[in-house]
Write a protein that holds these residues in place. Structure first.
Motif, PDB file in Angstrom:
ATOM      1  N   LEU A   1      -3.004  15.574 -18.326  1.00  0.00           N
ATOM      2  CA  LEU A   1      -2.233  15.910 -19.532  1.00  0.00           C
ATOM      3  C   LEU A   1      -1.203  16.992 -19.240  1.00  0.00           C
ATOM      4  N   ILE A   2      -1.530  17.867 -18.283  1.00  0.00           N
ATOM      5  CA  ILE A   2      -0.665  19.029 -18.059  1.00  0.00           C
ATOM      6  C   ILE A   2       0.762  18.633 -17.679  1.00  0.00           C
ATOM      7  N   PRO A   3       0.931  17.777 -16.646  1.00  0.00           N
ATOM      8  CA  PRO A   3       2.325  17.388 -16.348  1.00  0.00           C
ATOM      9  C   PRO A   3       2.996  16.639 -17.499  1.00  0.00           C
ATOM     10  N   VAL A   4       2.238  15.815 -18.205  1.00  0.00           N
ATOM     11  CA  VAL A   4       2.839  15.076 -19.322  1.00  0.00           C
ATOM     12  C   VAL A   4       3.321  16.060 -20.391  1.00  0.00           C
ATOM     13  N   LEU A   5       2.468  17.041 -20.678  1.00  0.00           N
ATOM     14  CA  LEU A   5       2.847  18.057 -21.659  1.00  0.00           C
ATOM     15  C   LEU A   5       4.066  18.838 -21.187  1.00  0.00           C
ATOM     16  N   ALA A   6       4.100  19.098 -19.872  1.00  0.00           N
ATOM     17  CA  ALA A   6       5.221  19.870 -19.335  1.00  0.00           C
ATOM     18  C   ALA A   6       6.529  19.123 -19.580  1.00  0.00           C
ATOM     19  N   ILE A   7       6.497  17.798 -19.370  1.00  0.00           N
ATOM     20  CA  ILE A   7       7.704  16.994 -19.629  1.00  0.00           C
ATOM     21  C   ILE A   7       8.087  17.120 -21.102  1.00  0.00           C
TER      22      ILE A   7
ATOM     23  N   ILE B   1      12.302   9.594 -19.187  1.00  0.00           N
ATOM     24  CA  ILE B   1      12.217  10.673 -20.175  1.00  0.00           C
ATOM     25  C   ILE B   1      12.339  12.042 -19.499  1.00  0.00           C
ATOM     26  N   THR B   2      11.838  12.131 -18.258  1.00  0.00           N
ATOM     27  CA  THR B   2      11.983  13.395 -17.535  1.00  0.00           C
ATOM     28  C   THR B   2      13.455  13.671 -17.279  1.00  0.00           C
ATOM     29  N   LEU B   3      14.161  12.620 -16.895  1.00  0.00           N
ATOM     30  CA  LEU B   3      15.590  12.756 -16.637  1.00  0.00           C
ATOM     31  C   LEU B   3      16.324  13.180 -17.913  1.00  0.00           C
ATOM     32  N   ILE B   4      15.964  12.517 -19.010  1.00  0.00           N
ATOM     33  CA  ILE B   4      16.586  12.860 -20.299  1.00  0.00           C
ATOM     34  C   ILE B   4      16.312  14.324 -20.638  1.00  0.00           C
ATOM     35  N   ALA B   5      15.054  14.737 -20.413  1.00  0.00           N
ATOM     36  CA  ALA B   5      14.684  16.121 -20.735  1.00  0.00           C
ATOM     37  C   ALA B   5      15.529  17.103 -19.931  1.00  0.00           C
ATOM     38  N   VAL B   6      15.691  16.814 -18.628  1.00  0.00           N
ATOM     39  CA  VAL B   6      16.467  17.720 -17.776  1.00  0.00           C
ATOM     40  C   VAL B   6      17.929  17.763 -18.235  1.00  0.00           C
ATOM     41  N   VAL B   7      18.479  16.569 -18.508  1.00  0.00           N
ATOM     42  CA  VAL B   7      19.874  16.509 -18.959  1.00  0.00           C
ATOM     43  C   VAL B   7      20.048  17.294 -20.264  1.00  0.00           C
ATOM     44  N   LEU B   8      19.088  17.129 -21.176  1.00  0.00           N
ATOM     45  CA  LEU B   8      19.180  17.848 -22.453  1.00  0.00           C
ATOM     46  C   LEU B   8      19.110  19.362 -22.251  1.00  0.00           C
ATOM     47  N   CYS B   9      18.239  19.777 -21.334  1.00  0.00           N
ATOM     48  CA  CYS B   9      18.132  21.211 -21.070  1.00  0.00           C
ATOM     49  C   CYS B   9      19.446  21.762 -20.543  1.00  0.00           C
ATOM     50  N   ILE B  10      20.066  21.014 -19.622  1.00  0.00           N
ATOM     51  CA  ILE B  10      21.342  21.475 -19.066  1.00  0.00           C
ATOM     52  C   ILE B  10      22.411  21.480 -20.158  1.00  0.00           C
TER      53      ILE B  10
ATOM     54  N   LEU C   1      11.473  18.529 -22.787  1.00  0.00           N
ATOM     55  CA  LEU C   1      12.263  17.704 -23.696  1.00  0.00           C
ATOM     56  C   LEU C   1      12.503  18.435 -25.019  1.00  0.00           C
ATOM     57  N   SER C   2      11.440  19.012 -25.578  1.00  0.00           N
ATOM     58  CA  SER C   2      11.569  19.719 -26.862  1.00  0.00           C
ATOM     59  C   SER C   2      12.528  20.889 -26.728  1.00  0.00           C
ATOM     60  N   ALA C   3      12.418  21.612 -25.609  1.00  0.00           N
ATOM     61  CA  ALA C   3      13.271  22.777 -25.409  1.00  0.00           C
ATOM     62  C   ALA C   3      14.732  22.356 -25.339  1.00  0.00           C
ATOM     63  N   GLY C   4      15.012  21.311 -24.534  1.00  0.00           N
ATOM     64  CA  GLY C   4      16.383  20.853 -24.378  1.00  0.00           C
ATOM     65  C   GLY C   4      16.962  20.344 -25.678  1.00  0.00           C
ATOM     66  N   LEU C   5      16.187  19.509 -26.358  1.00  0.00           N
ATOM     67  CA  LEU C   5      16.667  18.928 -27.608  1.00  0.00           C
ATOM     68  C   LEU C   5      16.815  20.009 -28.681  1.00  0.00           C
ATOM     69  N   GLY C   6      15.795  20.877 -28.782  1.00  0.00           N
ATOM     70  CA  GLY C   6      15.823  21.934 -29.793  1.00  0.00           C
ATOM     71  C   GLY C   6      17.016  22.854 -29.600  1.00  0.00           C
ATOM     72  N   LEU C   7      17.269  23.246 -28.361  1.00  0.00           N
ATOM     73  CA  LEU C   7      18.376  24.166 -28.088  1.00  0.00           C
ATOM     74  C   LEU C   7      19.721  23.494 -28.376  1.00  0.00           C
TER      75      LEU C   7
ATOM     76  N   SER D   1      10.084  -0.588 -25.871  1.00  0.00           N
ATOM     77  CA  SER D   1       9.921  -0.095 -24.497  1.00  0.00           C
ATOM     78  C   SER D   1      11.174   0.648 -24.042  1.00  0.00           C
ATOM     79  N   HIS D   2      12.279   0.491 -24.792  1.00  0.00           N
ATOM     80  CA  HIS D   2      13.479   1.269 -24.482  1.00  0.00           C
ATOM     81  C   HIS D   2      13.438   2.661 -25.096  1.00  0.00           C
ATOM     82  N   ASN D   3      12.462   2.880 -25.971  1.00  0.00           N
ATOM     83  CA  ASN D   3      12.302   4.209 -26.582  1.00  0.00           C
ATOM     84  C   ASN D   3      11.557   5.090 -25.589  1.00  0.00           C
ATOM     85  N   PRO D   4      12.191   6.130 -25.061  1.00  0.00           N
ATOM     86  CA  PRO D   4      11.504   6.931 -24.019  1.00  0.00           C
ATOM     87  C   PRO D   4      10.217   7.575 -24.527  1.00  0.00           C
ATOM     88  N   MET D   5      10.150   7.857 -25.818  1.00  0.00           N
ATOM     89  CA  MET D   5       8.937   8.488 -26.345  1.00  0.00           C
ATOM     90  C   MET D   5       7.746   7.535 -26.285  1.00  0.00           C
TER      91      MET D   5
END
Lengths: 407, 263
Positions: free
Chosen positions: B147-153, B237-246, B157-163, B208-212
Motif C-alpha cells: 500500500l505504501i508505494p501506491v499511497l505515495a503515488i 498515473i505516476t507520470l501524470i502525478a509527476v507532470v502535475l507536480c511540475i 497526484l493530490s499534491a500536484g493537482l491540488g497545487l 480503463s482509460h481513467n488513471p484513477m
C-alpha cells in the motif's frame, strides 16, 4: 542591519478588460499583453539608515500600504527593487492569524512561529510577553473571550518580543487604551534608541512630528516631498488646503468625518478655511496658536435677516465653544440674492491635544431653531498638538504655573 | 536545497498549524475527534446497505461476508483522502488570503499544511479500518506493505493537482466550482462503489482509460484479494502525478507574486 534601500520602485496592478482576457493571455502562446497596467506607485527612491525613524504620510490611496507591503515582502514590485537588511517586524498584522478557539498562550506561540521563531524560543519569551501584555489570567483563556484591546495587547507583545532590526508601525496601534498606547510607544522609542529602524505610517500628524527624524510624503503614487517632519507637514497641509471645497469635503469623508449639511439652502457657506494669523491655511495647530477662520457666505434668496454662528467641538462631538453674530450684535439685515458676506473669526487655540471640528450655522433670529438656512457639521477638522509647551492633559489650555518650595 | 531549509525553519509553524487545524475542527464538540471517523463510517454503512444488501450485489470470485465492505472501504477511504487533499489544496490560498497579504512567510507552507491535514485524517480512519481487518481475520498479510508505494503515488497526484488548482483558483474562481463537480463525476466514473466487471465491455474499456481506475484497483487488489497490484498499470498515473507536480510548482513560482495582488 536595519537598512532599507528603495530604488526606482514601482507597482502596477494588472487590469483585464474581461475575465477571459487573462485566460487568453495565459493560454495563447506569444500573445500580446491583454491587460492595462494601473500604476499605484512609480519611481520611488529613498534610503533609510539603521536607527532612523521615518514617517510616511499621505492621503488615503496615496500608496502607503502598497509601499509597506513591498518593504515587508508580501507584494512584489513591478519595477525597481527594495533591499532590506535585517529582520522586519510589522505591526500591520496585529492579531493576524489568531484563532478564536485557542488560548492566548497557544496563539502567541503560533504567531511567533509564523514570524520564524521556534516553539522553544517562544516558550522562553513567554513570561516576558505575558508581563508586557498585562492581561493576567486571560492568557490561558480562548482568544474569542478577549476584548479587542486585549487582543491588541497580546499581539503587540508577541510582535515586539524580540527587538527587530526594522519595525513598521501602522495606525493599528491606536486601538489600545491610553495606558497601553504609551507603554507600546515607550517600547518603540526604546528599540529605536537601541538601533531599530522605524517606519511609521500615520495620519496622526502629532505622532509623526513627535517621533520621526524624517518624513516622506506620498501623493498620487510618487514621493511629493521628503525632509524634516515639520516642513513636510506644512507642505502636506498646504496641499490639502489648495484643493477646492468639494474635494476637501471628500478628504474629510475618508477620515470618517462626514459633513452633515441641512437647512433651506437660502444662504450657504461657500468657502471656509482655517488659517494661521498670517492667513496661511493650516490643519495642525499648536496649542495657544492664534488662528483665523475665513468664511464666505452667499445668499441664494432675499433674506430679511442673517445670523452666522460657529461652534468648535471635540472629537466626541461635545461643544467646546460656540457663539453667533446675534450674541455679538453683528446681525445683518435685508440681503439680496447673490450677495456675499465675508466673516473672519479670530481666536486663540487654547485647546488640549486632540482632534476638533468646527460647525457653521446660518439662520435668522437668535438661534437656528426658527428658520435655518444652513447647518453644516464638521465643516473643518483640525488637530491640536503640543509644541513648545510642557505636556498637559485635558480639553483646554489654561496658562498656569506651579510654584515649588522645598524645605 | 534552499527551499527545504526554509521549510525546516518553519517546521514548527507547519506542524503547529496541522495540529491546530485538527483540534479546531473538534474543539467545541462533545464527541471531538470521533467525528473524523463517524462521517466516513456512516457513508460506508450507507453504501454497504444500499449496494450489498438491497441490490444483492456480490463480488465475483470472492466469498466472504465482509468482502464487499472491504472492497468499498479500499476505494472510498482512499478516494476521500484524494478528494479532501485536492479540495483543500485548491482553496488554501483563497482561505488564507489575509495571511498572504499581510505576512511574509514561505507561502508553500500552506499547501503542505493542507495536504498533511488530509493525510492525518486519512491515517486515523485507515488505522481503524486496519483494526477491522485484523479483527475479522481479513488482514491480507505482508502484502499490506504494498500500500505504501501506491499511497505515495496518490499523495504525489493530490499534491500536484491540488497545487495546480490552488494557483488557478486564485485567478479563475470557476476552477473551484468546476472541480467540485468533476470530482463528483470522477468518483462515479471510477470503480469504487461497484466492481468494474458488472459493466458492459464498452464501459469497461472506457474506464480503463481513467488513471484513477488503476490506482483504486491496486488498493482493491491488495486489500480484497491480498495480491500484488499490477505495477505496470500504475505507470501512467505516476507520470501524470509527476507532470502535475511540475506544472503546479511552475505555476506557483511564476504567479506567486501576482497572486497576492489578486486576493
Amino acid at each position: 542591519m536595519g537598512t532599507i534601500s528603495v530604488r526606482d520602485l514601482g507597482k502596477a496592478y494588472k487590469q483585464y478588460p474581461t475575465r477571459s482576457a487573462r485566460l487568453a493571455e495565459w493560454l495563447i502562446p506569444f500573445s500580446p499583453p491583454r491587460h492595462a497596467q494601473k500604476w499605484v506607485l512609480q519611481g520611488l527612491n529613498f534610503e533609510v539608515k539603521p536607527g532612523e525613524a521615518i514617517g510616511i504620510i499621505g492621503m488615503n490611496g496615496a500608496g502607503k500600504s502598497t509601499l509597506l507591503k513591498m518593504i515587508t515582502g508580501t507584494t512584489e514590485p513591478t519595477t525597481g527593487s527594495v533591499n532590506v537588511t535585517g529582520r522586519i517586524a510589522a505591526l500591520l498584522e496585529l492579531g493576524m492569524g489568531f484563532h478564536p478557539d485557542f488560548t492566548g498562550r497557544q496563539n502567541a506561540i503560533m504567531a511567533g512561529q509564523l514570524l520564524g521563531l521556534s516553539a522553544d524560543d517562544m516558550r522562553s519569551l513567554m513570561p516576558e510577553i505575558e508581563a508586557f501584555a498585562e492581561i493576567g489570567d486571560y492568557i490561558d483563556q480562548p482568544v474569542r473571550v478577549y476584548s479587542s484591546g486585549m487582543q491588541m495587547r497580546l499581539a503587540f507583545s508577541v510582535a515586539t518580543a524580540r527587538r527587530p532590526d526594522i519595525l513598521i508601525v501602522d495606525e493599528a496601534l491606536s486601538v489600545g487604551d491610553n495606558y497601553f498606547q504609551h507603554k507600546s510607544f515607550d517600547r518603540i522609542r526604546a528599540y529605536n534608541k537601541l538601533g531599530t529602524t522605524l517606519l511609521i505610517v500615520s495620519h496622526d500628524k502629532g505622532a509623526v512630528q513627535g517621533i520621526c527624524d524624517r518624513a516622506i510624503l506620498l501623493s498620487g503614487g510618487s514621493i511629493a516631498m521628503q525632509g524634516s517632519p515639520e516642513t513636510v507637514m506644512d507642505y502636506y497641509n498646504a496641499m490639502i488646503a489648495e484643493r477646492d471645497p468639494a474635494n476637501v469635503q471628500q478628504v474629510l469623508g475618508q477620515d470618517g468625518n462626514v459633513q452633515t449639511i441641512s437647512g433651506t439652502g437660502e444662504a450657504r457657506v461657500i468657502k471656509a478655511t482655517l488659517c494661521d494669523e498670517d492667513g496661511k491655511p493650516v490643519e495642525v495647530v499648536k496649542v495657544g496658536q492664534s488662528l483665523q477662520i475665513q468664511v464666505e457666505v452667499e445668499a441664494f434668496a432675499d433674506l430679511p435677516e442673517l445670523v452666522f454662528g460657529y461652534q468648535i467641538k471635540d472629537r466626541l462631538g461635545q461643544p467646546v465653544f460656540g457663539t453667533n453674530t446675534f450674541h455679538t450684535k453683528q446681525l445683518l439685515q435685508d440681503l439680496r440674492t447673490g450677495q456675499r458676506v465675508r466673516y473672519v473669526l479670530r481666536f486663540l487655540a487654547n485647546l488640549g491635544e486632540g482632534s476638533y471640528s468646527i460647525s457653521f450655522a446660518l439662520h435668522d433670529a437668535e438661534n437656528h431653531l426658527a428658520k435655518s438656512y444652513e447647518w453644516r457639521d464638521r465643516a473643518i477638522v483640525f488637530n491640536v498638538v503640543i509644541v513648545g509647551k510642557d505636556h498637559f492633559v485635558g480639553l483646554a489650555w489654561l496658562p498656569s504655573s506651579i510654584e515649588v518650595q522645598r524645605d | 536545497m534552499g527551499i527545504l531549509k526554509t521549510f525546516w525553519g518553519f517546521r514548527g509553524f507547519i506542524l503547529g498549524s496541522v495540529q491546530r487545524e485538527f483540534q479546531a475542527n473538534y474543539k467545541n464538540s462533545l464527541l471531538g475527534a470521533a467525528w473524523t471517523v463517524i462521517r466516513p463510517l456512516v457513508m460506508i454503512i450507507v453504501y454497504t446497505v444500499v449496494f450489498s444488501q438491497i441490490m444483492r450485489s456480490k463480488l465475483p470470485g470472492v466469498e466472504s461476508e465482509f468482502a464487499y465492505s472491504i472492497y468499498l472501504c479500499a476505494g472510498v477511504l482512499t478516494w476521500s483522502f484524494f478528494s479532501e487533499a485536492v479540495t483543500r489544496g485548491q482553496n488554501v490560498f483563497i482561505e488564507n488570503a489575509n495571511l498572504l497579504k499581510k505576512i511574509n512567510f514561505p507561502r508553500m507552507c500552506l499547501p503542505i499544511i493542507a495536504l498533511t491535514n488530509a493525510l492525518v485524517n486519512f491515517l486515523i480512519i485507515f488505522a481503524l479500518f486496519t483494526v477491522f481487518l485484523l479483527v475479522t481475520g481479513a488482514f491480507p498479510g505482508k502484502i499490506f506493505l504494498a500500500l505504501i508505494p501506491v499511497l505515495a503515488i496518490q499523495v504525489l497526484l493530490s499534491a500536484g493537482l491540488g497545487l495546480t488548482l490552488g494557483v488557478l483558483n486564485v485567478f479563475f474562481r470557476d476552477v473551484g466550482q468546476l472541480s467540485a463537480i468533476v470530482l463528483q463525476f470522477w468518483f462515479w466514473a471510477t470503480p469504487i462503489v461497484y466492481p468494474i466487471n458488472i459493466l458492459p465491455p464498452f464501459f469497461q474499456q472506457l474506464l480503463s482509460h481513467n488513471p484513477m481506475t488503476h490506482l483504486m484497483a491496486a488498493y482493491q487488489q491488495i486489500l480484497v484479494n491480498g495480491q500484488r497490484p499490477d505495477w505496470m498499470s500504475l505507470w501512467p498515473i505516476t507520470l501524470i502525478a509527476v507532470v502535475l507536480c511540475i506544472t503546479g510548482a511552475r505555476l506557483f513560482s511564476k504567479h506567486a507574486g501576482e497572486m497576492v495582488d489578486e486576493l
